[in-house]
Design a protein around this motif. Structure first.
Motif, PDB file in Angstrom:
ATOM      1  N   UNK A  40       0.438  -1.169   0.133  1.00 53.38           N
ATOM      2  CA  UNK A  40       0.010   0.126   0.163  1.00 53.38           C
ATOM      3  C   UNK A  40       0.817   1.142  -0.282  1.00 53.38           C
ATOM      4  N   UNK A  41       1.757   1.436   0.552  1.00 54.96           N
ATOM      5  CA  UNK A  41       2.922   1.714   0.326  1.00 54.96           C
ATOM      6  C   UNK A  41       3.592   2.510  -0.756  1.00 54.96           C
ATOM      7  N   UNK A  42       3.154   1.861  -2.455  1.00 52.57           N
ATOM      8  CA  UNK A  42       4.245   1.864  -3.489  1.00 52.57           C
ATOM      9  C   UNK A  42       3.012   3.204  -4.025  1.00 52.57           C
ATOM     10  N   UNK A  43       3.811   4.031  -4.808  1.00 52.34           N
ATOM     11  CA  UNK A  43       2.742   5.459  -5.846  1.00 52.34           C
ATOM     12  C   UNK A  43       2.001   4.198  -6.741  1.00 52.34           C
ATOM     13  N   UNK A  44       1.131   5.212  -6.952  1.00 52.45           N
ATOM     14  CA  UNK A  44       0.204   4.832  -8.480  1.00 52.45           C
ATOM     15  C   UNK A  44       0.013   6.334  -8.877  1.00 52.45           C
TER      16      UNK A  44
END
Length: 613
Positions: A156-160
């Motif tokens: 959930x910490x990954x960018x999008x």
């Protein structure tokens, strides 16, 4: 004295957003590199945990007490952990794993981590609930709980990619001004799981593409066999969680789209491979118990594929379609040699099956001729009425309220097993060293019937009449203006769909031994019925071949496995359908046209695929 102006005193404007406002980030405040490492490491640790003991007693189903060998729900967590680790490595750009995520590795990693977390924590909670507390957990149970939680937080910490601001709102000052708005939080959550369009596939040799099809069929056979043969409820729930999130992760990664493109390229090879995989299913089962589910799924799926001609290709809403299945079943039962049949004749199977198909087609023409000039809701109401008229008619043809033909509510019972060329379908047979029981025999017969229906659907959808059906479905007024005889085209679709349903019904009567009126209600407790048939077509993907087959399999298998929920079974089933329709309204396996209707931002291909692709 020089006066310095700090950037903090200068208000930001939409024309000059700060780097912080435009830099991509995840749902939580961890740096992306740390989140990626946490997700990948958590997935790897989840794999290790499946080789540890999760509980001290074998009272919990699956025997999770063994070290060094995963069992039960541990196998599902192992699969989820492998997917999470592979997608994590692919998001790092590890050489050789680019093929795994031609779309978005980050989006696939999020879904894989979420699925692994859900399966692991469901198992931990189930162990604590059934055995009486967390004290029943062994070290492996705690390790998998922490590992999957860490993997989820890291993912959930990954960018999008954030959604673009609404250009119609001149006061929109960017994402930061709306950060604390609850609706925008929900938009963030949805955007976190949206993948980019798959990259153009690198050309593979023909033999490699055929091997991809073979591998896909083998995986499909294994997944279906595993889901059907789950011996206890907890394992089936874990299977649903893992399979659902796993399919979503593979879809976001772009693998599903890439495999679909290959199967569309080699449609004949795909159909042959699917048939061979289905034939192999009875040989993967140790007894006839799960072949029973398989044969009923095939009956349900074949009838749904016939309905797909009416609904998916021609766009006619038919709510009484199950009546044509009943016409075929009753017709074949009356000439099957049953002692309760008033005709007292015993025709061979090919003759009874052909008669059931022809009589159902005649009923389709009789019902369709006066009603197909209607459209939309009016047609749906009339077809619903026909379904009820059929059920009430066969109920009253008992010799008291009407002529003695169908035995009323008792139906036609004691229908004998088929015997084709000396092969008794009611007896066990040894084939390739494997014992094939009664339901496995009928499953192999239904596979032939299904293959016939698939060939008819494919040839008709690719023909001139099939293109006319699609034109009527898209815009009937425009189709009529172009010279298409709308009434004739719709009547052909109605008659052909009824014929295929009657053909399946001729086998259903022999499988169930008894044909009764209550089996053919609009909403019956056990599928197939009109409501479930329509749901199978819509859920699987209208206008496709594989869509209704997959949709019917799910709609039959899930209720059959959720019996333990009792009164909450239909509630859970309804919630599942709502979620599927909310997040994938075009169906699980849609055709390209329908996918573009629901996703306007999708890139339109130069040439649309055929209706049956």
């Amino acid at each position: 004295m020089t006066t310095q102006t700090t950037t903090s005193e200068t208000p930001e404007t939409p024309e000059t957003p700060s780097a912080h406002a435009t830099a991509p980030s995840g749902l939580i405040g961890l740096p992306a590199p740390l989140g990626r490492a946490l997700a990948t490491g958590g997935g790897a640790l989840a794999i290790v945990s499946t080789f540890l003991s999760w509980t001290w007693t074998a009272d919990f189903p699956g025997d999770l007490t063994v070290y060094g060998y995963p069992g039960g729900l541990q196998v599902l967590v192992l699969i989820g952990g492998i997917l999470t680790t592979l997608f994590g490595l692919a998001s790092y750009g590890v050489k050789g794993l680019g093929w795994l995520a031609p779309g978005s590795a980050d989006a696939a990693l999020k879904l894989a981590a979420l699925g692994t977390f859900a399966t692991a924590w469901y198992t931990v909670i189930a162990i604590s609930d059934e055995l009486g507390g967390l004290v029943n957990l062994e070290p492996g149970g705690f390790v998998v709980a922490v590992a999957t939680l860490a993997a989820l937080l890291g993912a959930l910490a990954l960018p999008f990619e954030r959604p673009e601001p609404d250009l119609a709102d001149p006061d929109d000052r960017g994402w930061e001004l709306l950060r604390h708005n609850s609706r925008q939080k929900w938009n963030i959550f949805k955007a976190a799981f949206v993948a980019k369009a798959p990259a153009p596939a690198r050309a593979l040799p023909a033999y490699a593409e055929i091997l991809v099809i073979v591998a896909a069929m083998a995986v499909g056979l294994w997944v279906f066999s595993y889901g059907v043969s789950t011996p206890y409820d907890e394992l089936f729930i874990g299977f649903l969680i893992t399979a659902g999130f796993g399919f979503a992760a593979l879809s976001k990664a772009g693998l599903v789209a890439r495999v679909s493109a290959i199967t569309a390229k080699y449609r004949t090879v795909t159909m042959i491979g699917a048939f061979v995989a289905a034939v192999a299913f009875p040989f993967t089962q140790s007894n006839d118990q799960y072949a029973t589910i398989g044969v009923y799924i095939l009956i349900f799926a074949t009838v749904a594929l016939g309905l797909n001609i009416v609904v998916g290709l021609a766009g006619l809403l038919d709510l009484g379609y199950v009546a044509f299945l009943g016409v075929g079943a009753y017709t074949a039962a009356l000439v099957s040699g049953s002692p309760s049949s008033p005709l007292h004749v015993n025709w061979p199977f090919w003759a009874s099956a052909l008669l059931g198909a022809v009589v159902a087609m005649i009923f389709g023409v009789i019902i369709g001729a006066p009603t197909l000039r209607l459209r939309g809701d009016y047609l749906a109401i009339v077809t619903l009425g026909f379904g009820e008229i059929f059920r009430i008619t066969v109920l009253n043809m008992d010799g008291t309220s009407g002529p003695d033909v169908t035995n009323g509510s008792n139906g036609i019972s004691s229908i004998p097993n088929l015997n084709i060329a000396g092969f008794d379908f009611g007896q066990e047979h040894q084939i390739l060293g494997t014992t094939i029981g009664r339901f496995a025999n009928y499953l192999l017969l239904m596979l032939i019937i299904t293959l016939i229906v698939v060939v008819v659907f494919r040839r008709s959808s690719d023909s001139r009449i099939g293109r006319a059906w699609i034109a009527i479905r898209e815009d009937e007024t425009a189709a009529l203006a172009m010279g298409i005889n709308g009434f004739r085209v719709k009547l052909i679709a109605f008659a052909l769909g009824a014929c295929l349903a009657g053909l399946s019904g001729s086998v259903q009567g022999h499988v169930t031994y008894t044909v009764t009126p209550e089996q053919y209600q609009f909403a019956y407790a056990v599928p197939p019925n009109s409501a479930f048939l329509l749901a199978a077509v819509v859920l699987g993907g209208m206008g496709t071949i594989a869509g209704p087959l997959v949709g019917a399999s799910l709609l039959y298998l899930i209720p059959a496995k959720l019996q333990f929920l009792g009164d909450y079974q239909l509630f859970a089933f309804g919630v599942t359908l709502i979620l599927l329709m909310r997040f994938r309204p075009e169906g699980l396996i849609p055709n390209r046209r329908r996918q573009l209707e629901f996703h306007e931002d999708a890139e339109a291909p130069a040439v649309l695929t055929k209706a049956g692709a």
